[in-house]
Scaffold this motif. Structure first.
Motif, PDB file in Angstrom:
ATOM      1  N   VAL A 154       0.834  -1.203   0.000  1.00  0.00           N
ATOM      2  CA  VAL A 154       0.000   0.000   0.000  1.00  0.00           C
ATOM      3  C   VAL A 154       0.870   1.254   0.000  1.00  0.00           C
ATOM      4  O   VAL A 154       0.634   2.194  -0.761  1.00  0.00           O
ATOM      5  CB  VAL A 154      -0.941  -0.002   1.223  1.00  0.00           C
ATOM      6  N   ARG A 155       1.877   1.270   0.842  1.00  0.00           N
ATOM      7  CA  ARG A 155       2.736   2.458   0.922  1.00  0.00           C
ATOM      8  C   ARG A 155       3.569   2.654  -0.353  1.00  0.00           C
ATOM      9  O   ARG A 155       3.771   3.785  -0.806  1.00  0.00           O
ATOM     10  CB  ARG A 155       3.644   2.356   2.147  1.00  0.00           C
ATOM     11  N   LYS A 156       4.022   1.568  -0.956  1.00  0.00           N
ATOM     12  CA  LYS A 156       4.795   1.694  -2.194  1.00  0.00           C
ATOM     13  C   LYS A 156       3.933   2.235  -3.331  1.00  0.00           C
ATOM     14  O   LYS A 156       4.450   2.874  -4.255  1.00  0.00           O
ATOM     15  CB  LYS A 156       5.390   0.339  -2.587  1.00  0.00           C
ATOM     16  N   SER A 157       2.633   1.981  -3.268  1.00  0.00           N
ATOM     17  CA  SER A 157       1.737   2.491  -4.307  1.00  0.00           C
ATOM     18  C   SER A 157       1.399   3.965  -4.108  1.00  0.00           C
ATOM     19  O   SER A 157       0.717   4.565  -4.942  1.00  0.00           O
ATOM     20  CB  SER A 157       0.444   1.668  -4.327  1.00  0.00           C
ATOM     21  N   GLY A 158       1.866   4.531  -3.005  1.00  0.00           N
ATOM     22  CA  GLY A 158       1.640   5.954  -2.755  1.00  0.00           C
ATOM     23  C   GLY A 158       0.357   6.278  -2.027  1.00  0.00           C
ATOM     24  O   GLY A 158       0.025   7.455  -1.856  1.00  0.00           O
ATOM     25  N   VAL A 159      -0.376   5.278  -1.574  1.00  0.00           N
ATOM     26  CA  VAL A 159      -1.630   5.511  -0.854  1.00  0.00           C
ATOM     27  C   VAL A 159      -1.320   5.881   0.588  1.00  0.00           C
ATOM     28  O   VAL A 159      -0.579   5.163   1.278  1.00  0.00           O
ATOM     29  CB  VAL A 159      -2.522   4.252  -0.903  1.00  0.00           C
ATOM     30  N   ASP A 160      -1.880   7.009   1.059  1.00  0.00           N
ATOM     31  CA  ASP A 160      -1.567   7.484   2.407  1.00  0.00           C
ATOM     32  C   ASP A 160      -2.686   7.239   3.407  1.00  0.00           C
ATOM     33  O   ASP A 160      -2.760   7.890   4.446  1.00  0.00           O
ATOM     34  CB  ASP A 160      -1.225   8.977   2.372  1.00  0.00           C
ATOM     35  N   ILE A 161      -3.569   6.293   3.136  1.00  0.00           N
ATOM     36  CA  ILE A 161      -4.664   5.976   4.024  1.00  0.00           C
ATOM     37  C   ILE A 161      -4.127   5.552   5.396  1.00  0.00           C
ATOM     38  O   ILE A 161      -3.148   4.813   5.485  1.00  0.00           O
ATOM     39  CB  ILE A 161      -5.530   4.851   3.409  1.00  0.00           C
ATOM     40  N   PRO A 162      -4.726   6.013   6.494  1.00  0.00           N
ATOM     41  CA  PRO A 162      -4.282   5.577   7.822  1.00  0.00           C
ATOM     42  C   PRO A 162      -4.495   4.076   8.004  1.00  0.00           C
ATOM     43  O   PRO A 162      -5.546   3.546   7.670  1.00  0.00           O
ATOM     44  CB  PRO A 162      -5.184   6.376   8.777  1.00  0.00           C
ATOM     45  N   ILE A 163      -3.477   3.409   8.540  1.00  0.00           N
ATOM     46  CA  ILE A 163      -3.546   1.964   8.775  1.00  0.00           C
ATOM     47  C   ILE A 163      -3.198   1.673  10.230  1.00  0.00           C
ATOM     48  O   ILE A 163      -2.135   2.070  10.713  1.00  0.00           O
ATOM     49  CB  ILE A 163      -2.594   1.206   7.838  1.00  0.00           C
TER      50      ILE A 163
END
Length: 221
Positions: free
Chosen positions: A66-75
């Motif tokens: 998820v982070r490598k795809s650039g998505v900054d959604i809280p996890i």
């Protein structure tokens, strides 16, 4: 707020989903890493609760992807791995928070509220919009300091507008937020909820953008 819960334990997953739905969240629950990867690549969520010990893919792999795809959604990681090294790995891989099993639901909900405030830029624990105030901890909506009786879905819809005050949102987006995957949605459901919010609060609170969707008005007209 639409949450993706990734948890393979049936009893725990059902308990979390039930508790969060009662809090006004729209919780979509998946039990495998492959399902989670697919959902995160095609659906829009505002927060993810991620178990690490999934049966097919380790949660860390999902997190780093998820982070490598650039998505900054809280996890928020939810796991039984309590070693300091595991916490460091999770946080360094891009997690925003780390909660150890077993846990109290009240603590989970408090952490979700904090992550939600951070995501939407709210410093205070309550959300204010003109004459309207929403308290996420008590789930109370007030107008001119008077408590307003809203249904769970009406509250969910209002909070989505409050969190996106300058954004026009499509009917399809609002259906996802209010209903998620679990329920067959009537074609006029969002229109009905908007009508009720206008009636219970004030008529100009939500503006219809014809052919596009709806938008929260900045002030009463």
């Amino acid at each position: 707020m639409r949450i993706l819960l990734v948890e393979d334990d049936e009893l725990l997953g059902e308990g979390i989903k039930t508790a969060l739905d009662r809090e006004g969240y729209q919780t979509d629950w998946l039990k495998s890493g492959l399902q989670a990867k697919q959902a995160l690549s095609t659906e829009a969520f505002e927060l993810v609760i991620l178990d690490l010990g999934l049966p097919d893919i380790d949660g860390i792999e999902i997190l780093t992807g998820v982070r490598k795809s650039g998505v900054d959604i809280p996890i928020l990681i939810l796991t039984a791995r309590d070693a300091v090294e595991d916490k460091i790995t999770g946080l360094d891989s891009g997690a925003d928070d780390y909660l150890i099993k077993p846990f109290e639901l009240s603590e989970l909900k408090a952490r979700l509220r904090a992550l939600g405030r951070r995501r939407h830029g709210h410093v205070e624990p309550v959300i204010e919009h003109g004459r309207i105030t929403y308290n996420p901890a008590s789930l109370e909506v007030t107008l001119d300091n008077k408590l307003i009786d809203l249904s769970r879905r009406e509250t969910t819809l209002l909070v989505e507008f409050l969190n996106n005050p300058n954004r026009v949102m499509s009917k399809a987006k609002l259906e996802d937020v209010v209903y998620g995957w679990d329920i067959e949605v009537e074609s006029n459901s969002i229109e009905v909820h908007v009508h009720h919010l206008r009636k219970k609060l004030y008529s100009s609170i939500i503006k219809t953008i014809r052919g596009v969707g709806y938008k929260l008005e900045s002030h009463e007209k």
